[in-house]
Design a protein around this motif. Sequence first.
Motif, PDB file in Angstrom:
ATOM      1  N   GLU A  77      -9.657  26.167  -6.227  1.00 29.81           N
ATOM      2  CA  GLU A  77      -9.765  27.314  -7.122  1.00 29.81           C
ATOM      3  C   GLU A  77      -8.581  27.397  -8.062  1.00 29.81           C
ATOM      4  O   GLU A  77      -8.725  27.713  -9.239  1.00 29.81           O
ATOM      5  CB  GLU A  77      -9.854  28.594  -6.290  1.00 29.81           C
ATOM      6  N   LEU A  78      -7.391  27.111  -7.547  1.00 29.51           N
ATOM      7  CA  LEU A  78      -6.170  27.283  -8.321  1.00 29.51           C
ATOM      8  C   LEU A  78      -5.474  25.947  -8.507  1.00 29.51           C
ATOM      9  O   LEU A  78      -5.302  25.181  -7.546  1.00 29.51           O
ATOM     10  CB  LEU A  78      -5.241  28.260  -7.591  1.00 29.51           C
ATOM     11  N   ILE A  79      -5.091  25.658  -9.739  1.00 32.81           N
ATOM     12  CA  ILE A  79      -4.330  24.447 -10.045  1.00 32.81           C
ATOM     13  C   ILE A  79      -2.959  24.881 -10.527  1.00 32.81           C
ATOM     14  O   ILE A  79      -2.841  25.756 -11.389  1.00 32.81           O
ATOM     15  CB  ILE A  79      -5.015  23.602 -11.132  1.00 32.81           C
ATOM     16  N   ARG A  97      -1.918  13.855 -22.098  1.00 32.12           N
ATOM     17  CA  ARG A  97      -1.992  13.954 -20.640  1.00 32.12           C
ATOM     18  C   ARG A  97      -1.114  15.099 -20.155  1.00 32.12           C
ATOM     19  O   ARG A  97      -0.194  15.548 -20.845  1.00 32.12           O
ATOM     20  CB  ARG A  97      -1.534  12.659 -19.970  1.00 32.12           C
ATOM     21  N   CYS A  98      -1.430  15.562 -18.977  1.00 33.10           N
ATOM     22  CA  CYS A  98      -0.570  16.509 -18.289  1.00 33.10           C
ATOM     23  C   CYS A  98       0.518  15.694 -17.608  1.00 33.10           C
ATOM     24  O   CYS A  98       0.237  14.844 -16.774  1.00 33.10           O
ATOM     25  CB  CYS A  98      -1.383  17.303 -17.257  1.00 33.10           C
ATOM     26  N   ARG A  99       1.753  15.943 -17.970  1.00 35.45           N
ATOM     27  CA  ARG A  99       2.821  15.026 -17.599  1.00 35.45           C
ATOM     28  C   ARG A  99       3.411  15.274 -16.217  1.00 35.45           C
ATOM     29  O   ARG A  99       4.197  14.473 -15.722  1.00 35.45           O
ATOM     30  CB  ARG A  99       3.932  15.074 -18.637  1.00 35.45           C
ATOM     31  N   HIS A 100       3.081  16.397 -15.580  1.00 38.79           N
ATOM     32  CA  HIS A 100       3.623  16.709 -14.267  1.00 38.79           C
ATOM     33  C   HIS A 100       2.519  16.725 -13.230  1.00 38.79           C
ATOM     34  O   HIS A 100       1.368  16.987 -13.535  1.00 38.79           O
ATOM     35  CB  HIS A 100       4.335  18.070 -14.260  1.00 38.79           C
ATOM     36  N   ARG A 101       2.914  16.461 -12.003  1.00 42.51           N
ATOM     37  CA  ARG A 101       1.945  16.534 -10.923  1.00 42.51           C
ATOM     38  C   ARG A 101       1.921  17.946 -10.350  1.00 42.51           C
ATOM     39  O   ARG A 101       2.930  18.645 -10.360  1.00 42.51           O
ATOM     40  CB  ARG A 101       2.274  15.514  -9.827  1.00 42.51           C
ATOM     41  N   PRO A 102       0.742  18.347  -9.803  1.00 46.93           N
ATOM     42  CA  PRO A 102       0.631  19.699  -9.260  1.00 46.93           C
ATOM     43  C   PRO A 102       1.623  19.941  -8.130  1.00 46.93           C
ATOM     44  O   PRO A 102       1.978  19.013  -7.393  1.00 46.93           O
ATOM     45  CB  PRO A 102      -0.807  19.770  -8.739  1.00 46.93           C
ATOM     46  N   THR A 103       2.032  21.205  -7.999  1.00 48.25           N
ATOM     47  CA  THR A 103       2.918  21.575  -6.890  1.00 48.25           C
ATOM     48  C   THR A 103       2.078  22.104  -5.747  1.00 48.25           C
ATOM     49  O   THR A 103       0.917  22.432  -5.916  1.00 48.25           O
ATOM     50  CB  THR A 103       3.903  22.664  -7.346  1.00 48.25           C
ATOM     51  N   VAL A 106     -11.746  30.363 -11.124  1.00 45.33           N
ATOM     52  CA  VAL A 106     -12.709  31.430 -10.878  1.00 45.33           C
ATOM     53  C   VAL A 106     -12.520  32.573 -11.864  1.00 45.33           C
ATOM     54  O   VAL A 106     -13.462  33.024 -12.515  1.00 45.33           O
ATOM     55  CB  VAL A 106     -12.600  31.938  -9.427  1.00 45.33           C
ATOM     56  N   THR A 107     -11.280  33.040 -11.970  1.00 43.42           N
ATOM     57  CA  THR A 107     -11.018  34.183 -12.850  1.00 43.42           C
ATOM     58  C   THR A 107     -10.789  33.777 -14.301  1.00 43.42           C
ATOM     59  O   THR A 107     -10.732  34.638 -15.178  1.00 43.42           O
ATOM     60  CB  THR A 107      -9.784  34.955 -12.366  1.00 43.42           C
ATOM     61  N   ARG A 108     -10.638  32.459 -14.539  1.00 42.98           N
ATOM     62  CA  ARG A 108     -10.392  31.933 -15.880  1.00 42.98           C
ATOM     63  C   ARG A 108      -9.041  32.416 -16.418  1.00 42.98           C
ATOM     64  O   ARG A 108      -8.830  32.505 -17.628  1.00 42.98           O
ATOM     65  CB  ARG A 108     -11.507  32.350 -16.850  1.00 42.98           C
ATOM     66  N   GLU A 109      -8.114  32.678 -15.533  1.00 44.58           N
ATOM     67  CA  GLU A 109      -6.792  33.138 -15.937  1.00 44.58           C
ATOM     68  C   GLU A 109      -5.799  31.987 -15.927  1.00 44.58           C
ATOM     69  O   GLU A 109      -5.833  31.131 -15.035  1.00 44.58           O
ATOM     70  CB  GLU A 109      -6.304  34.246 -15.006  1.00 44.58           C
TER      71      GLU A 109
END
Length: 232
Positions: free
Chosen positions: A131-133, A226-232, A143-146
């Motif tokens: 749900e959250l990235i 590209r997104c240059r960082h990896r998710p935390t 979900v909330t598009r926020e």
Amino acid sequence: MRATILIIDDHQSVRTMVADYLAEQDYHVVTAADGEEGLVVAKRTKPDLILLDIMMPKLDGLGFLQAFRRDNTAPVIMLTARVEETDKVVGLELGADDYLTKPFGMKELLARVRAHLRRVKLANLGPSTEELIRVGDLSLNRVTREVLVGDQPANLTPSEFGLLEAMMAAPGRVFSREQLLELLQGNAYEGVERTIDVHIRNLRRKIEADPTHPHYIETVFGAGYRCRHRPT
């Protein structure tokens, strides 16, 4: 429930032709003859998508966009007779999601409408994975598009949200401009890759502390973004 489409165009023949065609495709259609009327109709009907002419009396399409985007995120497709790329870029910078140059084919128009509505519908159905990235201080809720930068909300258009979601979901992957354009418009796209550059520039203004030295969305010269960082 049928999707509501608002057509804003000062030519009655265009409004009637497009409205009749879309009504035949089972859309609920409302119309306005200029930008001022369009704002009133949009507030009353809360359309799912807007088809917007640029050259209009009273309040033109660009003026409408400026006012509408203050608190609305519904997809907007510009209908413009202008051929200069700079005119289209201005509209995209003000928050339009797409454009069609007049004269256009009705099948092409329908394909664009369906592509944008389908993208919004899929997003509203909820996440297919997490749900959250999160990427650093940037978070995106499917979900909330926020979208939050730290604790500050970023008010993104549907196109900006779609681009950011795709890149944050695949950190490190390089997306070509053509791939991103197809992601936004589906197989119906015919827009120029310059469209993506404008959306990315707008996106950076909303999520980057310094858009000229982006922390999140990196340009890969000769390849894309590209997104240059990896998710935390």
